[in-house]
Scaffold this motif. Structure first.
Motif, PDB file in Angstrom:
ATOM      1  N   ASN A 277       0.918  -1.152   0.016  1.00 20.77           N
ATOM      2  CA  ASN A 277       0.071   0.012   0.134  1.00 20.77           C
ATOM      3  C   ASN A 277       0.755   1.342  -0.057  1.00 20.77           C
ATOM      4  O   ASN A 277       0.400   2.285  -0.719  1.00 20.77           O
ATOM      5  CB  ASN A 277      -0.843  -0.049   1.219  1.00 20.77           C
TER       6      ASN A 277
ATOM      7  N   THR B 211      -0.526   1.694  -6.384  1.00 24.23           N
ATOM      8  CA  THR B 211      -1.432   1.249  -7.678  1.00 24.23           C
ATOM      9  C   THR B 211      -1.379  -0.263  -7.843  1.00 24.23           C
ATOM     10  O   THR B 211      -1.838  -0.566  -8.574  1.00 24.23           O
ATOM     11  CB  THR B 211      -1.185   1.945  -8.862  1.00 24.23           C
TER      12      THR B 211
ATOM     13  N   TYR C 269      -5.905  -6.463  -2.986  1.00 23.51           N
ATOM     14  CA  TYR C 269      -7.036  -6.456  -3.865  1.00 23.51           C
ATOM     15  C   TYR C 269      -8.433  -6.425  -3.127  1.00 23.51           C
ATOM     16  O   TYR C 269      -9.429  -5.825  -3.568  1.00 23.51           O
ATOM     17  CB  TYR C 269      -6.843  -7.696  -4.615  1.00 23.51           C
TER      18      TYR C 269
ATOM     19  N   TRP D 124      -8.981  -5.085  -0.180  1.00 22.18           N
ATOM     20  CA  TRP D 124      -9.252  -3.415   0.292  1.00 22.18           C
ATOM     21  C   TRP D 124      -9.585  -2.606  -0.837  1.00 22.18           C
ATOM     22  O   TRP D 124     -10.581  -1.906  -0.871  1.00 22.18           O
ATOM     23  CB  TRP D 124      -7.727  -3.259   0.864  1.00 22.18           C
ATOM     24  N   ASP D 125      -8.835  -2.859  -2.179  1.00 30.47           N
ATOM     25  CA  ASP D 125      -9.503  -2.198  -3.433  1.00 30.47           C
ATOM     26  C   ASP D 125     -10.528  -2.427  -3.768  1.00 30.47           C
ATOM     27  O   ASP D 125     -11.351  -1.323  -4.015  1.00 30.47           O
ATOM     28  CB  ASP D 125      -8.233  -2.903  -4.326  1.00 30.47           C
ATOM     29  N   LYS D 126     -11.108  -3.582  -3.792  1.00 34.13           N
ATOM     30  CA  LYS D 126     -12.512  -3.927  -4.322  1.00 34.13           C
ATOM     31  C   LYS D 126     -13.431  -3.137  -3.239  1.00 34.13           C
ATOM     32  O   LYS D 126     -14.503  -2.709  -3.740  1.00 34.13           O
ATOM     33  CB  LYS D 126     -12.509  -5.354  -4.366  1.00 34.13           C
TER      34      LYS D 126
ATOM     35  N   PHE E 289     -13.164  -1.174  -0.533  1.00 30.17           N
ATOM     36  CA  PHE E 289     -13.267   0.416  -0.317  1.00 30.17           C
ATOM     37  C   PHE E 289     -12.987   1.407  -1.111  1.00 30.17           C
ATOM     38  O   PHE E 289     -13.215   2.464  -1.211  1.00 30.17           O
ATOM     39  CB  PHE E 289     -12.572   0.664   1.081  1.00 30.17           C
ATOM     40  N   LYS E 290     -12.559   0.752  -2.281  1.00 36.84           N
ATOM     41  CA  LYS E 290     -12.448   1.806  -3.459  1.00 36.84           C
ATOM     42  C   LYS E 290     -13.410   1.675  -4.546  1.00 36.84           C
ATOM     43  O   LYS E 290     -13.865   2.458  -5.138  1.00 36.84           O
ATOM     44  CB  LYS E 290     -10.971   1.710  -4.190  1.00 36.84           C
ATOM     45  N   ASN E 291     -13.960   0.345  -4.862  1.00 34.94           N
ATOM     46  CA  ASN E 291     -14.936   0.141  -5.883  1.00 34.94           C
ATOM     47  C   ASN E 291     -16.379  -0.180  -5.290  1.00 34.94           C
ATOM     48  O   ASN E 291     -17.270  -0.258  -5.902  1.00 34.94           O
ATOM     49  CB  ASN E 291     -14.443  -1.087  -6.836  1.00 34.94           C
ATOM     50  N   LEU E 292     -16.173  -0.123  -4.018  1.00 36.12           N
ATOM     51  CA  LEU E 292     -17.656  -0.571  -3.323  1.00 36.12           C
ATOM     52  C   LEU E 292     -18.162  -1.811  -3.896  1.00 36.12           C
ATOM     53  O   LEU E 292     -19.343  -2.055  -3.901  1.00 36.12           O
ATOM     54  CB  LEU E 292     -18.586   0.808  -3.198  1.00 36.12           C
TER      55      LEU E 292
ATOM     56  N   ASN F 275     -10.272   9.122   7.092  1.00 40.36           N
ATOM     57  CA  ASN F 275     -10.103   9.946   5.963  1.00 40.36           C
ATOM     58  C   ASN F 275      -9.378  11.363   6.436  1.00 40.36           C
ATOM     59  O   ASN F 275      -8.399  11.737   5.714  1.00 40.36           O
ATOM     60  CB  ASN F 275     -11.364  10.261   5.051  1.00 40.36           C
TER      61      ASN F 275
END
Lengths: 296, 280
Positions: free
Chosen positions: A234, A239, A252, A254-256, A258-261, B220
């Motif tokens: 991270n 990225t 991955y 975490w990415d899915k 909290f970033k992509n919901l 945040n």
């Protein structure tokens, strides 16, 4: 008058009272979320709208998701650091187990990376791996080697992360090995010496079997810890690295999530991680049962 | 060569190897320290400059204005202190009950707690996040604090094992004397297990201080972030300007508290780790 049964009733009440907080904590913060996550993995949960039950769709999608395979593969690849770390740590512990000066100082120095904040050392290594002026390449230059831009190259980013995790964890592994070595009775070695055993024979027949439980414990806990690696990538490769080649499975997830919901999809991945860790832990429990628990 | 001479030679070689190893282990951290007091142009000097001609402590002043470092420290202290103080209390009381009191299903409940260690944080973090977000706790320190107040399973396990070696007779005698159960814990058991509690508390404190995954999920805004997030943001912001002395100075600040605690308590910490690991 205090009767015996009266006393016992009181003891029961206080017993339950005293263990109430951790039991409540278990229910609220582990069991309930776990069951919810299990349910969520069968839904199209996005964290905002409705959760629609979609059966095994998330899991089916996972098996065709290239990035899922990649992050799984990356996570497993990074575990190559485990055997490297174990061998180095055992060698160090064998050295430290001898009567040489400064052993306490050595123990402290080797242990300092272990207690250091992972975020801070990730920042430091991030810079040490810089292709132009990083510490690693400056060191290599002494030998006339032109080092790569470690974190920017998909072939070197994983070895770079392995080197860093070995450095970070070496002191801990060494310490546990040292503790195990110190509990081995001297008399075994003395007897073996009288029988004319070589140093290697003594290691193979005395030391190695004696530290085997520790090795096993370390392998298991390192696999469990290694499968949850996150902070390093991270910070060092925000990225996911070149061609997502340094993203771990938790990265991955975490990415899915909290970033992509895509909470449902991420939950499905979390379940697969959970099952993996469950199996590893179960093996440990089974093996522990076999090896004799001597009294304590 | 005689036996003792050979041992001497071997030991000298091992000493040298260990010393080189120790230098390699500590070098990156020393590099970090040295960079934090360097001029910007010295950072990129070839061959590397380990000891700068002039020590520039300016960055240690600058970092306090460059980002919310002070509030980061404050937030980390709030989380780590409240969790370890309250959590250690609940954990040690529970460990006492599990080791010394008799009540039905005790061992089953203890086993359930131990089994919960099998469930890793990443598998429960998504529902936990949703739970705390429903409560409106996202972007506050509460999600980091509240779960810890209920105790720590590792600590309960460790203290319970430790308490099993304390003879029951002491407890029984006090019980007959009519001492309350809480007093049994506070005035008889707790003093006996104080060293173990202290070592576990420090290890837990370090774990919370250094935690990154939970804070990055919940926090945040800059003013709620813990120290680890603040320095990670320093890195993201100032790396572009290649202001490495600044980044390194901030990272040193993040390392310092645990480093000092470790150096003071290293004996207890190392022993505690060795015991818990070997007994696994």
């Amino acid at each position: 008058m205090i009767t015996k049964s009266n006393l016992y009733r009181k003891e029961k009440i206080y017993g339950y009272l005293f263990i109430l907080p951790p039991i409540l904590g278990l229910l609220i913060f582990t069991l309930f979320p776990f069951v919810y996550s299990l349910y969520g993995s069968f839904t199209d949960w996005d964290g905002l709208g409705q959760m629609n039950f979609i059966g095994f769709d998330n899991f089916r999608d996972l098996f065709t998701d290239e990035l899922f395979y990649k992050s799984m593969y990356n996570t497993l690849f990074l575990m190559l650091g485990i055997p490297i770390g174990l061998v180095l740590a055992l060698l160090l512990a064998l050295g430290l187990n001898r009567k040489i000066p400064g052993t306490t100082t050595f123990r402290v120095i080797y242990y300092i990376p272990v207690i250091s904040s992972l975020a801070a050392v990730s920042i430091m290594w991030n810079w040490a791996y810089n292709g132009d002026y990083g510490l690693v390449n400056q060191f290599l230059e002494l030998f006339g080697i032109k080092g790569p831009n470690w974190l920017m190259d998909k072939d070197t980013v994983k070895p770079a992360l392995i080197l860093m995790t070995v450095w970070k964890g070496l002191g801990y592994t060494m310490l546990l090995y040292l503790a195990a070595l110190q509990s081995v009775s001297r008399s075994y070695y003395e007897a073996a010496e009288l029988d004319g055993a070589s140093g290697f024979q003594m290691f193979r027949n005395i030391t190695w079997p004696m530290v085997k439980p520790v090795t096993f414990f370390l392998v298991v806990t390192n696999i469990i810890g290694g499968s949850q690696i996150f902070t390093e990538m991270n910070i060092m490769t925000p990225t996911g690295g070149p061609e997502y080649s340094s993203a771990s499975i938790v990265f991955y997830i975490w990415d899915k999530a909290f970033k992509n919901l895509q909470m449902g999809y991420a939950s499905a991945m979390a379940m697969i991680l959970g099952i993996f860790i469950f199996i590893v832990t179960l093996i440990q429990f089974k093996m522990n049962e076999k090896s004799s628990f001597d009294g304590d | 060569m005689s036996h003792s001479q050979r041992t001497k030679v071997t030991n000298t070689i091992i000493f040298i190897v260990l010393a080189i190893g120790a230098i390699v282990m500590i070098a990156p951290l020393l590099w970090m320290l040295s960079t934090s007091v360097k001029e910007k142009q010295d950072v990129f000097a070839l061959p590397p400059v380990w000891i700068p001609e002039v020590f520039q402590f300016g960055k240690y002043k600058e970092i306090w204005e460059a980002g919310p470092l002070l509030s980061g420290i404050k937030n980390s202290v709030i989380v780590a202190v409240s969790v370890t103080v309250v959590g250690t209390f609940t954990s040690s009381v529970a460990a006492f009950a599990f080791a010394k009191l008799r009540f039905p299903h005790k061992n089953k409940l203890f086993l359930a707690l131990i089994a919960s260690m099998m469930i890793p944080y990443p598998t429960v973090m998504i529902p936990q996040f949703m739970m705390f977000s429903k409560l409106g706790w996202v972007d506050t320190l509460l999600p980091l604090i509240v779960p810890g107040l209920f105790g720590n399973v590792v600590m309960i396990f460790f203290l319970r094992q430790y308490l099993l070696s304390v003879p029951d007779a002491i407890i029984e005698a006090a019980k007959i004397d009519g001492s309350s159960y809480f007093r049994l814990y506070s005035s008889i058991t707790f003093p006996l297990i104080k060293p173990a509690v202290a070592a576990q508390l420090i290890l837990w404190f370090m774990g919370i201080w250094n935690d990154y995954l939970a804070p990055i999920i919940y926090l945040n805004s800059p003013e709620t972030q813990t120290l680890q997030l603040v320095i990670a943001n320093f890195n993201a912001t100032y790396a572009i300007q290649t202001d490495y002395p600044l980044i390194m100075a901030a990272s040193i600040i993040a390392l310092l508290p645990v480093l000092i605690i470790f150096l003071i308590f290293q004996k207890q910490i190392i022993e505690s780790v060795a015991i818990s690991g070997v007994k696994g």
